[in-house]
Design a protein around this motif. Sequence first.
Motif, PDB file in Angstrom:
ATOM      1  N   ALA A  22       0.845  -1.199   0.000  1.00  0.00           N
ATOM      2  CA  ALA A  22       0.000   0.000   0.000  1.00  0.00           C
ATOM      3  C   ALA A  22       0.879   1.248   0.000  1.00  0.00           C
ATOM      4  N   MET A  23       1.904   1.228   0.849  1.00  0.00           N
ATOM      5  CA  MET A  23       2.801   2.385   0.934  1.00  0.00           C
ATOM      6  C   MET A  23       3.498   2.637  -0.399  1.00  0.00           C
ATOM      7  N   ILE A  24       4.030   1.583  -0.987  1.00  0.00           N
ATOM      8  CA  ILE A  24       4.854   1.769  -2.186  1.00  0.00           C
ATOM      9  C   ILE A  24       4.001   2.236  -3.361  1.00  0.00           C
ATOM     10  N   THR A  25       2.750   1.797  -3.401  1.00  0.00           N
ATOM     11  CA  THR A  25       1.866   2.198  -4.493  1.00  0.00           C
ATOM     12  C   THR A  25       1.468   3.662  -4.346  1.00  0.00           C
ATOM     13  N   TYR A  26       1.062   4.014  -3.133  1.00  0.00           N
ATOM     14  CA  TYR A  26       0.661   5.403  -2.898  1.00  0.00           C
ATOM     15  C   TYR A  26       1.852   6.359  -3.069  1.00  0.00           C
ATOM     16  N   THR A  27       2.988   6.016  -2.484  1.00  0.00           N
ATOM     17  CA  THR A  27       4.141   6.914  -2.580  1.00  0.00           C
ATOM     18  C   THR A  27       4.655   6.984  -4.020  1.00  0.00           C
ATOM     19  N   GLY A  28       4.435   5.909  -4.780  1.00  0.00           N
ATOM     20  CA  GLY A  28       4.808   5.961  -6.192  1.00  0.00           C
ATOM     21  C   GLY A  28       4.027   7.046  -6.914  1.00  0.00           C
ATOM     22  N   LEU A  29       2.735   7.130  -6.603  1.00  0.00           N
ATOM     23  CA  LEU A  29       1.912   8.188  -7.190  1.00  0.00           C
ATOM     24  C   LEU A  29       2.398   9.557  -6.726  1.00  0.00           C
ATOM     25  N   VAL A  30       2.823   9.618  -5.458  1.00  0.00           N
ATOM     26  CA  VAL A  30       3.281  10.897  -4.899  1.00  0.00           C
ATOM     27  C   VAL A  30       4.529  11.406  -5.631  1.00  0.00           C
ATOM     28  N   THR A  31       5.398  10.485  -6.053  1.00  0.00           N
ATOM     29  CA  THR A  31       6.639  10.948  -6.697  1.00  0.00           C
ATOM     30  C   THR A  31       6.347  11.762  -7.956  1.00  0.00           C
ATOM     31  N   LEU A  32       5.219  11.463  -8.631  1.00  0.00           N
ATOM     32  CA  LEU A  32       4.908  12.180  -9.870  1.00  0.00           C
ATOM     33  C   LEU A  32       3.579  12.929  -9.771  1.00  0.00           C
ATOM     34  N   LEU A  48       7.050  27.583  -4.701  1.00  0.00           N
ATOM     35  CA  LEU A  48       6.643  26.185  -4.671  1.00  0.00           C
ATOM     36  C   LEU A  48       7.835  25.283  -4.967  1.00  0.00           C
ATOM     37  N   ASN A  49       8.624  25.687  -5.952  1.00  0.00           N
ATOM     38  CA  ASN A  49       9.780  24.891  -6.351  1.00  0.00           C
ATOM     39  C   ASN A  49      10.774  24.729  -5.203  1.00  0.00           C
ATOM     40  N   ALA A  50      10.938  25.805  -4.436  1.00  0.00           N
ATOM     41  CA  ALA A  50      11.884  25.762  -3.317  1.00  0.00           C
ATOM     42  C   ALA A  50      11.444  24.773  -2.243  1.00  0.00           C
ATOM     43  N   GLU A  51      10.145  24.456  -2.226  1.00  0.00           N
ATOM     44  CA  GLU A  51       9.637  23.494  -1.252  1.00  0.00           C
ATOM     45  C   GLU A  51       9.925  22.062  -1.693  1.00  0.00           C
ATOM     46  N   LEU A  52      10.234  21.890  -2.974  1.00  0.00           N
ATOM     47  CA  LEU A  52      10.301  20.552  -3.540  1.00  0.00           C
ATOM     48  C   LEU A  52      11.700  20.108  -3.932  1.00  0.00           C
ATOM     49  N   ARG A  81       5.355  15.257   1.847  1.00  0.00           N
ATOM     50  CA  ARG A  81       5.695  14.766   0.514  1.00  0.00           C
ATOM     51  C   ARG A  81       7.141  14.282   0.477  1.00  0.00           C
ATOM     52  N   GLY A  82       8.033  15.017   1.121  1.00  0.00           N
ATOM     53  CA  GLY A  82       9.443  14.630   1.131  1.00  0.00           C
ATOM     54  C   GLY A  82       9.660  13.278   1.795  1.00  0.00           C
ATOM     55  N   VAL A  83       8.937  13.035   2.892  1.00  0.00           N
ATOM     56  CA  VAL A  83       9.069  11.765   3.601  1.00  0.00           C
ATOM     57  C   VAL A  83       8.487  10.626   2.758  1.00  0.00           C
ATOM     58  N   LEU A  84       7.312  10.861   2.154  1.00  0.00           N
ATOM     59  CA  LEU A  84       6.695   9.821   1.319  1.00  0.00           C
ATOM     60  C   LEU A  84       7.594   9.471   0.138  1.00  0.00           C
ATOM     61  N   TYR A  85       8.164  10.501  -0.452  1.00  0.00           N
ATOM     62  CA  TYR A  85       9.074  10.313  -1.588  1.00  0.00           C
ATOM     63  C   TYR A  85      10.273   9.455  -1.158  1.00  0.00           C
ATOM     64  N   ALA A  86      10.815   9.776   0.006  1.00  0.00           N
ATOM     65  CA  ALA A  86      11.984   9.042   0.504  1.00  0.00           C
ATOM     66  C   ALA A  86      11.626   7.599   0.809  1.00  0.00           C
ATOM     67  N   LEU A  87      10.400   7.378   1.331  1.00  0.00           N
ATOM     68  CA  LEU A  87       9.966   6.014   1.626  1.00  0.00           C
ATOM     69  C   LEU A  87       9.898   5.190   0.347  1.00  0.00           C
ATOM     70  N   HIS A  88       9.491   5.824  -0.739  1.00  0.00           N
ATOM     71  CA  HIS A  88       9.398   5.081  -1.997  1.00  0.00           C
ATOM     72  C   HIS A  88      10.777   4.688  -2.510  1.00  0.00           C
ATOM     73  N   LEU A  89      11.702   5.632  -2.487  1.00  0.00           N
ATOM     74  CA  LEU A  89      13.024   5.372  -3.068  1.00  0.00           C
ATOM     75  C   LEU A  89      13.945   4.587  -2.137  1.00  0.00           C
ATOM     76  N   GLY A  90      13.693   4.700  -0.839  1.00  0.00           N
ATOM     77  CA  GLY A  90      14.479   3.925   0.118  1.00  0.00           C
ATOM     78  C   GLY A  90      15.956   4.254   0.135  1.00  0.00           C
ATOM     79  N   ARG A  91      16.321   5.447  -0.327  1.00  0.00           N
ATOM     80  CA  ARG A  91      17.754   5.758  -0.399  1.00  0.00           C
ATOM     81  C   ARG A  91      18.367   6.028   0.963  1.00  0.00           C
TER      82      ARG A  91
END
Lengths: 544, 93
Positions: free
Chosen positions: A211-221, A243-247, A337-347
């Motif tokens: 569930a996490m990976i699917t939702y966060t995948g959508l969040v990345t884009l 807005l860009n500076a937030e991302l 968004r930053g945390v969700l993005y990081a959860l998806h990539l797992g870096r």
Amino acid sequence: MKTDQQARPDGRGLRQSMSDLHTWVGLLLGWVLYAMFLTGTVSYFKDELSQWMRPELPAQSGVPDQAVVAQRVADELVTLVPGSPQWSLRLPDARNNSVYAFWRTAGAAPGQRGFGEGNFDPATGQTVSSRATLGGDFFYRFHFQFHYMPVVWGRWIAGIAAMFMLVAIVSGVITHKKIFVDFFTFRWGKGQRSWLDAHNALSVFGLPFHAMITYTGLVTLMALYMPWGQQAGIKTAADRQQLNAELSAFIQPGKPSGEAAPLASIEEMVRHAQERWGRDGVGRVTATHPGDAAARVAVARGDGGRVSMSPQYLEFEGTTGKLLAVHEGVGAAAETRGVLYALHLGRFSDSVTRWLYFLVSLAGTAMVGTGLVMWTVKRRQKLPDPARPHIGFHVVERLNIASIAGLSVAMAAFLWANRLLPETLADRANWEIHSFFIVWALTLLHGVLRPAKKAWVEQLWLAAALLALLPVLNAATTHRPFWRSLAEGDWVFIGMDLMCWALAALHAVLAVRTLRHQPKTRAARKPARETVNKPAGGAVLREG
Amino acid sequence: MTSVAGRVRSVGPLVSRIAAALFGGYALAALASVAVLALPMSTPQAVLTGQLTSFVIYAAAVIWVFAVRSALRAWAGLLVVAAPLLLSAWSVW
């Protein structure tokens, strides 16, 4: 399939609707999802794959001083891409032994692809002298934008597939009311029941992850998929910049002054950042209008050590090296968004977490795979004549073979091509990719021409053989055979060899089990009792 | 049920639901992502909040569409939720 109330008998309630929804949503884009899941899974080791695919680059014994490396590559870019309005370097870290740089090309006409990219050797600052390859980045990019099509199309397809996945997960959970009891139930060798149990176990085991990976995948884009709020609320250039500076830590080039002035010491700027985030804590250096008096430099924090991809960076005046601003915090929504993005990539992961990511993600791949196979297993029993299935069944069965077994063959072939294609071949990096797709297309052809079971077994054996022999091929074609890697403690290469053998064993087991499998056709003559009142195709997935 | 009318009657509601899920669901999610701008928070944060929640709303809408008893109810439910969102979105567009 009839999901409408008028067309279904009484007692066909919520779970039945959700079961149908789950079945069809899962099937329609299941093949795309399977490919996304598997290539995404291996992308957790994208950096290691890239290292393995550039065997000319020596194994990295430790992370080099990022400040020195940044200066070296920046100096190289001065002569390589003079007048570029922007360049950006990804510095080496524990998992990367090269510097990846991309730049805007000076004076690119509109409509032209105004970007260039390259890999640089941290030790010399010069372009890496290794075979031309996209490395692990091929699987990574394929995972969300596919290939042979405009990037935006690919990303939309990936987004639609992810949305289908999200719906499949929710409807799947509603369908399985006894979800946790089922988790402890496993019926081996019972045909459809076993497939269902396997599908349930794989799904429930990794449910939070899936569930996490699917939702966060959508969040990345998400800015691509849901641009409407941005279009309504962000009207001016200043808004956009805010807005860009937030991302992102990519600073955008403003207007050049037209007055030439060299960049101040990049090394000093990175030092400054190292004091803040640790010796290996710097991720990226971006410069805008280098060589111009209006130059600015951003030194951004890396992705390790924090579960967030939110931008954190220091901004310097390019010509003097004066610190202009420290960007360390973003708003609540942006941080989410930053945390969700990081959860998806797992870096952020250390190696244990990374292996967990890999294994659960592999379970997710198997979840999609078992779901696809189950569609055919379930329907085969009800075919009027199993020897001559209807066209829909035929299509699903053949696509399953090529997209599951065939993908393993094609991915292994991609790695073989990396070792076998001559280094002098023109457009070599692209030919590695063409090899992948040519082999994949051949597996589809093979799957169509051969009887289904034979096609499965043969392709699984082929994948097992290609994987098992890959370390042998590596030993024969590079100076880094298994025994030498072992003697030198080169864990990237040892890991790759062991992983190939492990995956070869997995494919061999699957091949043997498929070969021994006897489909139950007894039920084909008379429809099972439970289906008497059901419309064709809408069979129950679970009988309570 | 072999006549054209009969086929439409049997397939029509399903097609209607699929359209409600695919397009109605997306429209509702998009509408919500704009409506969020009316909340008392800075525009960039509101834009991101709208984007983050839109996929949850989309998924919930699809489930709703296939969970209720008829295609008509599915559409009605989407419209009931859309109405206040539309008002809110109207105020900021």
